[in-house]
Design an enzyme around this catalytic site. Structure first.
Site, PDB file in Angstrom:
ATOM      1  CG  ASP A 188      -0.357  -6.741   4.614  1.00 30.42           C
ATOM      2  OD1 ASP A 188       0.127  -5.482   3.918  1.00 30.42           O
ATOM      3  OD2 ASP A 188      -1.344  -6.962   4.235  1.00 30.42           O
TER       4      ASP A 188
ATOM      5  CG  HIS B  94      -1.393  -3.602   1.840  1.00 26.63           C
ATOM      6  ND1 HIS B  94      -1.503  -4.719   2.423  1.00 26.63           N
ATOM      7  CD2 HIS B  94      -2.267  -3.491   0.808  1.00 26.63           C
ATOM      8  CE1 HIS B  94      -2.232  -5.445   1.700  1.00 26.63           C
ATOM      9  NE2 HIS B  94      -2.762  -4.698   0.622  1.00 26.63           N
TER      10      HIS B  94
ATOM     11  CG  ASN C 221     -10.589   2.834  20.771  1.00 35.14           C
ATOM     12  OD1 ASN C 221     -11.340   3.082  19.658  1.00 35.14           O
ATOM     13  ND2 ASN C 221      -9.268   2.943  20.685  1.00 35.14           N
TER      14      ASN C 221
ATOM     15  CB  VAL D  45     -12.371   2.329  11.876  1.00 35.15           C
ATOM     16  CG1 VAL D  45     -12.446   3.319  10.976  1.00 35.15           C
ATOM     17  CG2 VAL D  45     -10.985   1.886  12.131  1.00 35.15           C
TER      18      VAL D  45
ATOM     19  CG  ASN E 200      -6.922  -6.181  -6.191  1.00 40.04           C
ATOM     20  OD1 ASN E 200      -7.898  -6.623  -5.679  1.00 40.04           O
ATOM     21  ND2 ASN E 200      -6.074  -5.095  -5.400  1.00 40.04           N
TER      22      ASN E 200
ATOM     23  CB  SER F 115      -5.537  -5.922   0.201  1.00 44.40           C
ATOM     24  OG  SER F 115      -4.647  -6.586  -0.530  1.00 44.40           O
TER      25      SER F 115
END
Length: 464
Positions: free
Chosen positions: A149, A182, A195, A199, A273, A343
């Site tokens: 990426d 991205h 942790n 998220v 997309n 993605s």
């Protein structure tokens, strides 16, 4: 080691990169005929061309050639094939609207001071829960996953990057930092740490590798993608996540992908997309390369209401469906952000593949075909149409074809063959690895089959 042997001209246009640039040079792949790669390099230099990159595991080069000299290069007896180095681009769009329940994540100021104590408490994205990641104990320990990426922010409090490599012209080879967002977002979906902060990823204990094949503007070339996969082969990275697409495939990239599959690596890619007309969307045919290749798992995207995302590319190539809309994940500057696109769907599947690989118990490349069958067999039917392929990926996918009790195929028709073995190439780049022997994983499966047959004969003969 992948080598950058020249400084080619990489024209950046408003609409992205191009195989041809305003100066009249073409970016190309050049394959040797009976001669060696060095002979091709000599041919290029004689015609005013320049070699941009050589590869560890492949006998071709990436180069630039003056447009006026291309025909002469194609006619050279030392050259078997000259092919355009097609552009690629990321497949996601940012979403800045605040989402119910995660406002504190999206409003968090971030910063680069690494003060992780001020990060918001952990709030898993809706997609993490929808695929059942909260119901599994496996974390992906010991499995290597490369995100090809824009790079990954290595200083993010919710990520741990094991290593990587930069194959773009934006910085030196050792600079795989993300200055776009991205790649960091995709990395968090797959591997954000468990942790209690921000998220959590699908496989939080997998070894995460940042392989920068998209520039800071989110675009790149097939030659950079090839270099990233080449690096994964040399470093025995089992899983490759690719959230980008190209309008066209090339014979060169086909060969790279097929070699990766033969060597036991599993490649996952976003479908693109390009949009669909709703309904079952079975009339669409707009999946982007490399997701169109049969050796790559092609992933379409869905919304949180279990409908196919309106932006998702669709077609016969779709293998699996995954959450893709308004997904909150890690972002650059130590922040969090919501993004939408196929993605985002792609790293969900890569993360689940890491969980299945860890359950398999084999270290290194090898059981890629078996893992792919397991994911497809365990998938949950959501819309019951070709738009979902085999269905929604499930975190509990296992090698016996079960999905932890959710709807889906039982996988009973899957055979037990595996695809390829580990690559014998030397370890190079930023991520050094040690070779490890692994069990093929077939013994326990055949043992179960034999026990089942024996039990059947016992019943037929009245011995039970």
């Amino acid at each position: 080691m992948v080598q950058a042997t020249g400084a080619g001209t990489c024209a950046l246009l408003l609409s992205g990169r191009s195989a041809a640039n305003p100066s009249g040079e073409h970016r190309v792949f050049v394959h040797p005929a009976a001669d060696t790669v060095s002979a091709v390099i000599d041919a290029l230099e004689a015609l005013g061309g320049a070699t941009l990159r050589r590869y560890d595991n492949f006998d071709f080069v990436a180069a630039t050639i003056p447009a006026a000299s291309r025909a002469d290069l194609e006619a050279d007896s030392r050259v078997a094939l000259v092919e355009d180095d097609e552009p690629i681009e990321a497949t996601a769009t940012p979403v800045d609207d605040l989402l119910d329940g995660v406002d504190d994540l999206l409003e968090f100021g971030g910063g680069d001071d690494r003060d992780c104590t001020v990060h918001p408490a952990q709030q898993p994205a809706w997609g993490w829960e929808r695929i059942g990641a909260d119901d599994v104990d496996e974390t992906g320990t010991g499995v290597d996953l490369a995100v090809l990426d824009t790079g990954i922010e290595t200083g993010h409090c919710d990520l741990e990057v094991a290593g990587g490599r930069n194959f773009t012209t934006d910085g030196p080879p050792g600079d795989y930092e993300d200055r776009n967002g991205h790649g960091t977002h995709c990395a968090g979906i797959a591997c954000a740490l468990d942790n209690d902060l921000g998220v959590v990823g699908v496989a939080p204990q997998a070894n995460l590798h940042a392989v920068k094949v998209l520039g800071d503007d989110g675009t790149g070339y097939h030659s950079w993608m090839a270099a990233g996969i080449d690096w994964c082969l040399s470093n025995e990275i089992e899983l490759v996540s690719m959230s980008f697409g190209s309008e066209a495939g090339t014979a060169t990239m086909d060969a790279v992908i097929e070699r990766a599959r033969e060597e036991g690596h599993l490649l996952v890619a976003s479908a693109g997309n390009e949009g669909n007309d709703g309904g079952d969307a079975c009339g669409e045919d707009n999946v982007r390369y490399p997701a169109t290749h049969e050796d790559v798992i092609a992933v379409s995207a869905m919304d949180s209401d279990d409908s196919i995302a309106s932006y998702s590319s669709l077609g016969d190539e779709i293998d699996l469906l995954a959450p893709g809309s308004s997904v909150v994940s890690t972002d650059v500057d130590n922040r969090y952000r919501s993004r939408s696109g196929t993605s985002m769907a792609c790293p969900y599947v890569a993360g689940v593949a890491a969980l299945a690989w860890a359950r398999h118990g084999e270290s290194g490349p090898g059981p890629n075909d078996e893992i792919r069958r397991a994911l497809e067999a365990a998938a949950e039917s959501v819309v019951d149409s070709c738009a979902e392929g085999h269905g929604l990926v499930r975190a509990a996918a296992d090698l016996d074809g079960s999905n932890g009790g959710d709807d889906g195929d039982d996988g009973s028709d899957a055979d037990d063959s595996t695809g390829g073995g580990s690559n014998g190439g030397s370890s190079t780049g930023e991520s050094e690895r040690t070779d490890a022997d692994g069990d093929s994983g077939l013994g326990s499966i055949w043992q179960s089959v034999l026990e089942a047959i024996e039990g059947l004969f016992d019943r037929l003969l009245g011995r039970s």
